[in-house]
Scaffold this active site. Structure first.
Site, mmCIF file in Angstrom:
data_model
loop_
_atom_site.group_PDB
_atom_site.id
_atom_site.type_symbol
_atom_site.label_atom_id
_atom_site.label_comp_id
_atom_site.label_asym_id
_atom_site.label_seq_id
_atom_site.Cartn_x
_atom_site.Cartn_y
_atom_site.Cartn_z
ATOM 1 N N ILE A 127 0.822 -1.224 0.000
ATOM 2 C CA ILE A 127 0.000 0.000 0.000
ATOM 3 C C ILE A 127 0.855 1.273 0.000
ATOM 4 C CG2 ILE A 127 -2.082 -1.044 0.982
ATOM 5 C CD1 ILE A 127 -1.274 0.230 3.711
ATOM 6 N N ASP A 174 -7.315 1.454 20.193
ATOM 7 C CA ASP A 174 -7.561 2.341 21.349
ATOM 8 C C ASP A 174 -6.283 3.069 21.771
ATOM 9 O OD1 ASP A 174 -6.187 0.170 22.438
ATOM 10 O OD2 ASP A 174 -7.590 -0.174 24.084
ATOM 11 N N LYS A 210 -0.948 5.487 13.863
ATOM 12 C CA LYS A 210 -2.371 5.139 13.711
ATOM 13 C C LYS A 210 -3.236 6.385 13.920
ATOM 14 C CE LYS A 210 -4.071 1.630 13.103
ATOM 15 N NZ LYS A 210 -4.399 0.852 11.862
ATOM 16 N N LEU A 256 1.923 -10.472 23.400
ATOM 17 C CA LEU A 256 2.024 -11.054 24.746
ATOM 18 C C LEU A 256 1.451 -12.477 24.872
ATOM 19 C CD1 LEU A 256 2.813 -10.659 27.741
ATOM 20 C CD2 LEU A 256 0.488 -9.807 28.115
ATOM 21 N N PRO A 316 8.772 -13.265 29.367
ATOM 22 C CA PRO A 316 9.253 -11.916 29.716
ATOM 23 C C PRO A 316 8.097 -10.980 30.062
ATOM 24 C CG PRO A 316 9.357 -12.251 27.339
ATOM 25 C CD PRO A 316 8.764 -13.501 27.911
ATOM 26 N N ASN A 346 -1.190 -7.221 33.335
ATOM 27 C CA ASN A 346 -0.425 -8.241 32.611
ATOM 28 C C ASN A 346 -0.058 -9.429 33.495
ATOM 29 O OD1 ASN A 346 -0.535 -6.697 30.308
ATOM 30 N ND2 ASN A 346 1.475 -5.756 30.611
ATOM 31 N N HIS A 390 6.057 2.940 28.162
ATOM 32 C CA HIS A 390 5.003 1.917 28.295
ATOM 33 C C HIS A 390 3.694 2.508 28.857
ATOM 34 C CE1 HIS A 390 4.353 -2.557 29.615
ATOM 35 N NE2 HIS A 390 3.383 -2.102 28.850
HETATM 36 P P1 NAD Z 1 -0.859 -7.871 11.894
HETATM 37 O O1 NAD Z 1 0.473 -7.240 12.110
HETATM 38 O O2 NAD Z 1 -1.100 -9.249 12.380
HETATM 39 O O3 NAD Z 1 -1.212 -7.858 10.339
HETATM 40 C C1 NAD Z 1 -0.956 -6.758 9.505
HETATM 41 C C2 NAD Z 1 -1.069 -7.209 8.065
HETATM 42 O O4 NAD Z 1 -0.817 -6.064 7.214
HETATM 43 C C3 NAD Z 1 -0.054 -8.288 7.668
HETATM 44 O O5 NAD Z 1 -0.689 -9.308 6.944
HETATM 45 C C4 NAD Z 1 0.946 -7.530 6.796
HETATM 46 O O6 NAD Z 1 1.553 -8.354 5.807
HETATM 47 C C5 NAD Z 1 0.070 -6.448 6.176
HETATM 48 N N1 NAD Z 1 0.854 -5.273 5.771
HETATM 49 C C6 NAD Z 1 1.774 -4.597 6.528
HETATM 50 N N2 NAD Z 1 2.331 -3.614 5.801
HETATM 51 C C7 NAD Z 1 1.750 -3.657 4.570
HETATM 52 C C8 NAD Z 1 1.906 -2.888 3.375
HETATM 53 N N3 NAD Z 1 2.773 -1.863 3.317
HETATM 54 N N4 NAD Z 1 1.148 -3.197 2.313
HETATM 55 C C9 NAD Z 1 0.265 -4.215 2.356
HETATM 56 N N5 NAD Z 1 0.090 -5.004 3.460
HETATM 57 C C10 NAD Z 1 0.822 -4.715 4.545
HETATM 58 O O7 NAD Z 1 -1.902 -6.838 12.530
HETATM 59 P P2 NAD Z 1 -3.264 -7.127 13.312
HETATM 60 O O8 NAD Z 1 -2.957 -7.347 14.738
HETATM 61 O O9 NAD Z 1 -4.067 -8.119 12.562
HETATM 62 O O10 NAD Z 1 -3.947 -5.689 13.188
HETATM 63 C C11 NAD Z 1 -4.735 -5.358 12.044
HETATM 64 C C12 NAD Z 1 -5.246 -3.939 12.179
HETATM 65 O O11 NAD Z 1 -6.008 -3.817 13.383
HETATM 66 C C13 NAD Z 1 -4.132 -2.898 12.289
HETATM 67 O O12 NAD Z 1 -4.540 -1.767 11.556
HETATM 68 C C14 NAD Z 1 -4.051 -2.595 13.767
HETATM 69 O O13 NAD Z 1 -3.608 -1.274 13.991
HETATM 70 C C15 NAD Z 1 -5.499 -2.769 14.192
HETATM 71 N N6 NAD Z 1 -5.710 -3.179 15.589
HETATM 72 C C16 NAD Z 1 -5.035 -4.258 16.099
HETATM 73 C C17 NAD Z 1 -5.281 -4.648 17.423
HETATM 74 C C18 NAD Z 1 -4.597 -5.855 18.012
HETATM 75 O O14 NAD Z 1 -4.754 -6.103 19.210
HETATM 76 N N7 NAD Z 1 -3.871 -6.653 17.260
HETATM 77 C C19 NAD Z 1 -6.208 -3.945 18.194
HETATM 78 C C20 NAD Z 1 -6.873 -2.842 17.623
HETATM 79 C C21 NAD Z 1 -6.623 -2.486 16.311
HETATM 80 P P1 TYD Z 2 1.352 -6.360 23.205
HETATM 81 O O1 TYD Z 2 0.783 -7.733 23.012
HETATM 82 O O2 TYD Z 2 2.641 -6.021 22.551
HETATM 83 O O3 TYD Z 2 0.218 -5.314 22.829
HETATM 84 P P2 TYD Z 2 0.182 -3.699 23.067
HETATM 85 O O4 TYD Z 2 1.522 -3.198 23.390
HETATM 86 O O5 TYD Z 2 -0.305 -3.232 21.724
HETATM 87 O O6 TYD Z 2 -0.817 -3.477 24.167
HETATM 88 O O7 TYD Z 2 1.552 -6.136 24.768
HETATM 89 C C1 TYD Z 2 0.474 -6.278 25.687
HETATM 90 C C2 TYD Z 2 1.001 -5.895 27.053
HETATM 91 O O8 TYD Z 2 1.964 -6.874 27.457
HETATM 92 C C3 TYD Z 2 1.729 -4.550 27.083
HETATM 93 O O9 TYD Z 2 1.464 -3.927 28.348
HETATM 94 C C4 TYD Z 2 3.194 -4.943 27.001
HETATM 95 C C5 TYD Z 2 3.244 -6.271 27.709
HETATM 96 N N1 TYD Z 2 4.256 -7.241 27.231
HETATM 97 C C6 TYD Z 2 5.108 -7.870 28.149
HETATM 98 O O10 TYD Z 2 5.041 -7.611 29.376
HETATM 99 N N2 TYD Z 2 6.007 -8.759 27.676
HETATM 100 C C7 TYD Z 2 6.130 -9.053 26.344
HETATM 101 O O11 TYD Z 2 7.008 -9.876 25.962
HETATM 102 C C8 TYD Z 2 5.245 -8.421 25.427
HETATM 103 C C9 TYD Z 2 5.340 -8.679 23.943
HETATM 104 C C10 TYD Z 2 4.326 -7.509 25.924
#
Ligand code: NAD
Ligand code: TYD
Length: 351
Positions: free
Chosen positions: A61, A133, A161, A197, A212, A256, A291
């Protein structure tokens, strides 16, 4: 037949959204646009990849011209934009990729949608931007993030974001692009990359490696099962009001350390280990820079206006997640060994 472009569909949440839309809406053609970064894994979609209403397009993208061409050749009616760099720790060690993908990539999609939809009747198209969030910053011990909470991102990830959210709203107000947005709390469940995590801890416990925990483990996150996020996305895509934002969360806050202790108990049970075995792997490590202490979402708007609610209690969801990781050893081994990155070449390029 409507054509929906789902970006980031090979990632964690995106793969659940693709699966839901493919099975629930056979009349939609689903185009999964993904660049297959380290986080993209087509093995996540093995079960649906041969469905007639599914097509995978490998594209970045960040490349504006390519994105424009995709809009032209596929006659896109709707976008569900999930592609992003998503891991806070990586945004600390390598911020630029977050700026390119999360900001420039989003603007490229907005520009392409705007150009392709300029003569479309109102309400015929939709650009749905998926966000987090984390844009709202960090809470103290009380309070919740509302849709009206001022943005206060504090990591390169959340700042990128936040920037993309602002741009999506700017394209609505300035150009009338029919957008809708949602900001969701931490997701967990099957197919999550084991750098986050919960899957990281499951994998480490399984191999008797240290778990960790950053700082004292006192940071709080509001956890939601990924399929419940996908069901909210479905509702918002179809029934959300254009220009509006919806907060999605599980009403499910965990420190956590308490979450990891619960996970350890579940793992001991599933692996038939002595109670207390996994907890001994907990290792407190240096805290993450900047953090955020606490995230907690007020999701009453999506609950009241669209009738959404989570389907699973956290203990059930966590147990289901552990079972999934333990019974999908091949998926996990392919991810940790890097073998998953050959799947596209082997399965797609040879066709
Ligand atoms: P993820 O990292 O598992 O997946 C991201 C995907 O985007 C991957 O398949 C990657 O290949 C693709 N991607 C990255 N860069 C790209 C590029 N330049 N062009 C095309 N594709 C590309 O992420 P996720 O955890 O599934 O999160 C998806 C969305 O939801 C994100 O926008 C994230 O900000 C949002 N989100 C995630 C969480 C969460 O807890 N994981 C919570 C709230 C919102
Ligand atoms: P993470 O899964 O990276 O999500 P986010 O940072 O987007 O909330 O982390 C969740 C919480 O766990 C965050 O407070 C950071 C903590 N964390 C650890 O304590 N150890 C770890 O190895 C990781 C990856 C996260």
């Amino acid at each position: 037949m409507k054509t929906i472009l789902i970006t980031g569909g090979a990632g964690f949440i995106g793969s659940h959204v693709v699966r839901l839309f493919i099975s629930k809406y056979p009349k939609y053609k689903i185009i999964n646009l993904d660049n297959l970064t380290y986080a993209g894994n087509l093995e996540n979609l093995r079960d649906i990849e041969k469905m007639p209403n599914y097509e995978f397009v490998k594209a970045d993208i960040i490349e504006g011209v390519t994105v424009m061409e995709i809009f032209k050749s596929y006659h896109i009616d709707g976008v569900i934009h999930l592609a992003a760099e998503s891991h806070v720790d990586r945004s600390i060690s390598s911020p630029m990729e977050f700026i390119y993908t999360n900001i420039i990539g989003t603007v490229n999609l907005l520009n392409a949608a705007r150009a392709a939809w300029k003569d479309s009747p109102e309400n015929d198209k939709r650009f749905y931007h998926i966000s987090t969030d984390e844009v709202y910053g960090s809470l103290g011990e009380t309070g919740l993030f509302h849709e009206t909470t001022a943005y206060d991102p504090r990591s390169p990830y959340s700042a990128s974001k936040a920037s993309s959210d602002h741009l999506v709203r700017a394209y609505f107000h300035t150009f009338g692009l029919p957008v809708v947005l949602s900001n969701c709390s931490n997701n967990y469940g099957p197919f999550q990359f084991p750098e986050k995590l919960i899957p990281l801890s499951i994998n480490n416990i399984k191999h008797n490696n240290p778990i960790p925990i950053y700082g004292k483990g006192e940071n709080v996150r509001d956890w939601l099962y990924v399929e419940d996020h996908a069901s909210a996305i479905d509702l918002i895509y179809h029934r959300g009001i254009t220009g509006e934002t919806y907060n999605i969360g599980g009403n499910n806050e965990w420190q956590n350390i308490n979450l990891i202790r619960l996970l350890c108990r579940i793992m001991d049970k599933k692996l038939e280990r002595e109670p207390g075995t996994s907890e001994r792997l907990i290792t407190f490590v240096k805290d993450r820079a900047g953090h955020d202490l606490r995230y907690a979402i007020d999701s009453s708007k999506v609950r009241k206006e669209l009738g959404w609610k989570p389907s699973l209690k956290f203990e059930e969801g966590l147990e289901k997640t552990v079972e999934w990781y333990l019974s999908n050893e091949e998926w996990l081994t392919n991810v940790t060994s890097g073998a998953y990155q050959k799947y596209y070449d082997e399965q797609y390029l040879k066709r």
